[in-house]
Each structure stands twice: as structure tokens, then as C-alpha cells.
Design a protein around this motif. Structure first.
Motif, mmCIF file in Angstrom:
data_model
loop_
_atom_site.group_PDB
_atom_site.id
_atom_site.type_symbol
_atom_site.label_atom_id
_atom_site.label_comp_id
_atom_site.label_asym_id
_atom_site.label_seq_id
_atom_site.Cartn_x
_atom_site.Cartn_y
_atom_site.Cartn_z
ATOM 1 N N ILE A 185 -18.146 1.919 -6.005
ATOM 2 C CA ILE A 185 -18.129 1.119 -7.229
ATOM 3 C C ILE A 185 -16.694 0.800 -7.651
ATOM 4 C CG2 ILE A 185 -18.708 1.160 -9.686
ATOM 5 C CD1 ILE A 185 -21.171 2.854 -8.854
ATOM 6 N N ASN A 186 -15.797 1.758 -7.514
ATOM 7 C CA ASN A 186 -14.396 1.528 -7.870
ATOM 8 C C ASN A 186 -13.735 0.514 -6.943
ATOM 9 O OD1 ASN A 186 -14.429 3.266 -10.056
ATOM 10 N ND2 ASN A 186 -13.819 5.008 -8.832
ATOM 11 N N VAL A 187 -14.051 0.568 -5.660
ATOM 12 C CA VAL A 187 -13.484 -0.402 -4.719
ATOM 13 C C VAL A 187 -14.011 -1.799 -5.022
ATOM 14 C CG1 VAL A 187 -13.488 -1.094 -2.289
ATOM 15 C CG2 VAL A 187 -12.992 1.252 -2.899
ATOM 16 N N ILE A 188 -15.272 -1.913 -5.404
ATOM 17 C CA ILE A 188 -15.823 -3.215 -5.803
ATOM 18 C C ILE A 188 -15.064 -3.750 -7.012
ATOM 19 C CG2 ILE A 188 -17.866 -4.354 -6.762
ATOM 20 C CD1 ILE A 188 -19.518 -2.340 -5.046
ATOM 21 N N ALA A 189 -14.785 -2.886 -7.975
ATOM 22 C CA ALA A 189 -14.027 -3.307 -9.156
ATOM 23 C C ALA A 189 -12.616 -3.746 -8.785
ATOM 24 C CB ALA A 189 -13.980 -2.175 -10.175
ATOM 25 N N VAL A 190 -11.983 -3.033 -7.855
ATOM 26 C CA VAL A 190 -10.635 -3.424 -7.410
ATOM 27 C C VAL A 190 -10.672 -4.786 -6.733
ATOM 28 C CG1 VAL A 190 -8.798 -2.834 -5.781
ATOM 29 C CG2 VAL A 190 -9.728 -1.087 -7.272
ATOM 30 N N PHE A 191 -11.688 -5.029 -5.883
ATOM 31 C CA PHE A 191 -11.819 -6.343 -5.253
ATOM 32 C C PHE A 191 -11.947 -7.448 -6.302
ATOM 33 C CE2 PHE A 191 -13.714 -4.688 -1.033
ATOM 34 C CZ PHE A 191 -12.461 -4.641 -0.464
ATOM 35 N N VAL A 192 -12.756 -7.216 -7.325
ATOM 36 C CA VAL A 192 -12.956 -8.230 -8.364
ATOM 37 C C VAL A 192 -11.668 -8.457 -9.150
ATOM 38 C CG1 VAL A 192 -14.180 -8.701 -10.522
ATOM 39 C CG2 VAL A 192 -15.436 -7.856 -8.543
ATOM 40 N N ILE A 193 -10.951 -7.407 -9.467
ATOM 41 C CA ILE A 193 -9.704 -7.540 -10.224
ATOM 42 C C ILE A 193 -8.656 -8.297 -9.416
ATOM 43 C CG2 ILE A 193 -7.772 -6.247 -11.205
ATOM 44 C CD1 ILE A 193 -9.890 -4.112 -11.976
ATOM 45 N N VAL A 194 -8.553 -7.976 -8.132
ATOM 46 C CA VAL A 194 -7.602 -8.704 -7.280
ATOM 47 C C VAL A 194 -8.026 -10.156 -7.146
ATOM 48 C CG1 VAL A 194 -6.673 -8.859 -4.936
ATOM 49 C CG2 VAL A 194 -6.832 -6.651 -6.058
ATOM 50 N N GLY A 195 -9.330 -10.414 -7.075
ATOM 51 C CA GLY A 195 -9.819 -11.792 -7.034
ATOM 52 C C GLY A 195 -9.473 -12.567 -8.295
ATOM 53 N N ILE A 196 -9.541 -11.904 -9.438
ATOM 54 C CA ILE A 196 -9.151 -12.555 -10.691
ATOM 55 C C ILE A 196 -7.657 -12.838 -10.691
ATOM 56 C CG2 ILE A 196 -8.878 -12.153 -13.178
ATOM 57 C CD1 ILE A 196 -11.556 -10.638 -13.064
ATOM 58 N N ALA A 197 -6.873 -11.874 -10.229
ATOM 59 C CA ALA A 197 -5.417 -12.050 -10.229
ATOM 60 C C ALA A 197 -4.981 -13.140 -9.261
ATOM 61 C CB ALA A 197 -4.740 -10.726 -9.872
ATOM 62 N N GLU A 198 -5.597 -13.185 -8.095
ATOM 63 C CA GLU A 198 -5.206 -14.184 -7.095
ATOM 64 C C GLU A 198 -5.845 -15.543 -7.334
ATOM 65 O OE1 GLU A 198 -2.993 -13.803 -4.552
ATOM 66 O OE2 GLU A 198 -2.546 -11.832 -5.389
ATOM 67 N N GLY A 199 -6.974 -15.562 -8.019
ATOM 68 C CA GLY A 199 -7.654 -16.814 -8.300
ATOM 69 C C GLY A 199 -8.376 -17.400 -7.103
ATOM 70 N N THR A 200 -8.798 -16.568 -6.177
ATOM 71 C CA THR A 200 -9.506 -17.030 -4.995
ATOM 72 C C THR A 200 -10.875 -16.353 -4.908
ATOM 73 O OG1 THR A 200 -9.414 -17.194 -2.582
ATOM 74 C CG2 THR A 200 -8.348 -15.296 -3.563
ATOM 75 N N PRO A 201 -11.903 -17.072 -4.470
ATOM 76 C CA PRO A 201 -13.251 -16.487 -4.432
ATOM 77 C C PRO A 201 -13.508 -15.581 -3.230
ATOM 78 C CG PRO A 201 -13.336 -18.767 -3.745
ATOM 79 C CD PRO A 201 -11.921 -18.511 -4.203
ATOM 80 N N VAL A 202 -12.567 -15.448 -2.342
ATOM 81 C CA VAL A 202 -12.767 -14.631 -1.141
ATOM 82 C C VAL A 202 -12.991 -13.167 -1.518
ATOM 83 C CG1 VAL A 202 -11.682 -13.837 0.997
ATOM 84 C CG2 VAL A 202 -11.435 -16.199 0.277
#
Length: 94
Positions: free
Chosen positions: A47-64
Motif C-alpha cells: 500500500i505504501n509503494v502504491i502511494a509513492v507511485f501516485v505521489i511521484v506521478g503527481i509530481a512528474e505529471g505523467t500518467p505512467v
């Protein structure tokens, strides 16, 4: 303060919090004596890794990163169910 600066600060703060949480869960996985505690810690790490992926996606602005988070969530759910089934029955495949 600009909104970009506030967003960047929130991203770094949340990444630090989730990083600390990942380290604490890793400690629980390594030094726990009971198997259910280890399974729960691994599920929490997922669950924490999923949250990190989402946060990095928000910061980078990419849907990957959001797609990677979705894939990781599906694999994490399946692995948790498999661990629980193994714990209860001692066999995964019937």
C-alpha cells in the motif's frame, strides 16, 4: 508562496513520511517472529509503494506512474490472498 512551491513541499514531505513507513514495515518483516505479522507488514508495504507511485506521478505529471500503481495494486492483492490462503490451509493450489 507560489502554488508550485507548496505542491513541491507537500510532495517531499509525503515521500519522506511514506519512506519512513516503508522502513518501519521492513523492520517488522525482518524482525517479526509470527508469520501473520510478516504478511501484514508486506501488505502494508504494498500500500505504501502504491502511494509513492501516485505521489511521484503527481509530481512528474505523467500518467505512467498511475498505471504502474494500478498494476502493483493488483499484484499486491493477489499475493496477499495467496499468503493468507497458504497460512490457513498450507496449500495454495487445490
Amino acid at each position: 508562496m507560489t502554488p508550485d512551491l507548496i505542491l513541491e513541499g507537500a510532495v517531499w514531505l509525503s515521500l519522506g513520511c511514506f519512506g519512513l513507513s516503508l522502513l518501519l514495515c521492513l523492520y517488522r518483516v525482518v524482525f517479526s517472529t509470527a508469520l501473520p505479522d510478516r504478511i501484514l507488514a508486506l501488505d502494508t508495504m504494498t500500500i505504501n509503494v502504491i502511494a509513492v507511485f501516485v505521489i511521484v506521478g503527481i509530481a512528474e505529471g505523467t500518467p505512467v506512474y498511475f498505471e504502474a500503481a494500478m498494476l502493483f495494486a493488483m499484484v499486491g492483492f493477489i499475493s496477499t490472498v495467496a499468503f493468507a490462503k497458504f497460512l490457513l490451509r498450507g496449500d495454495i493450489i487445490e
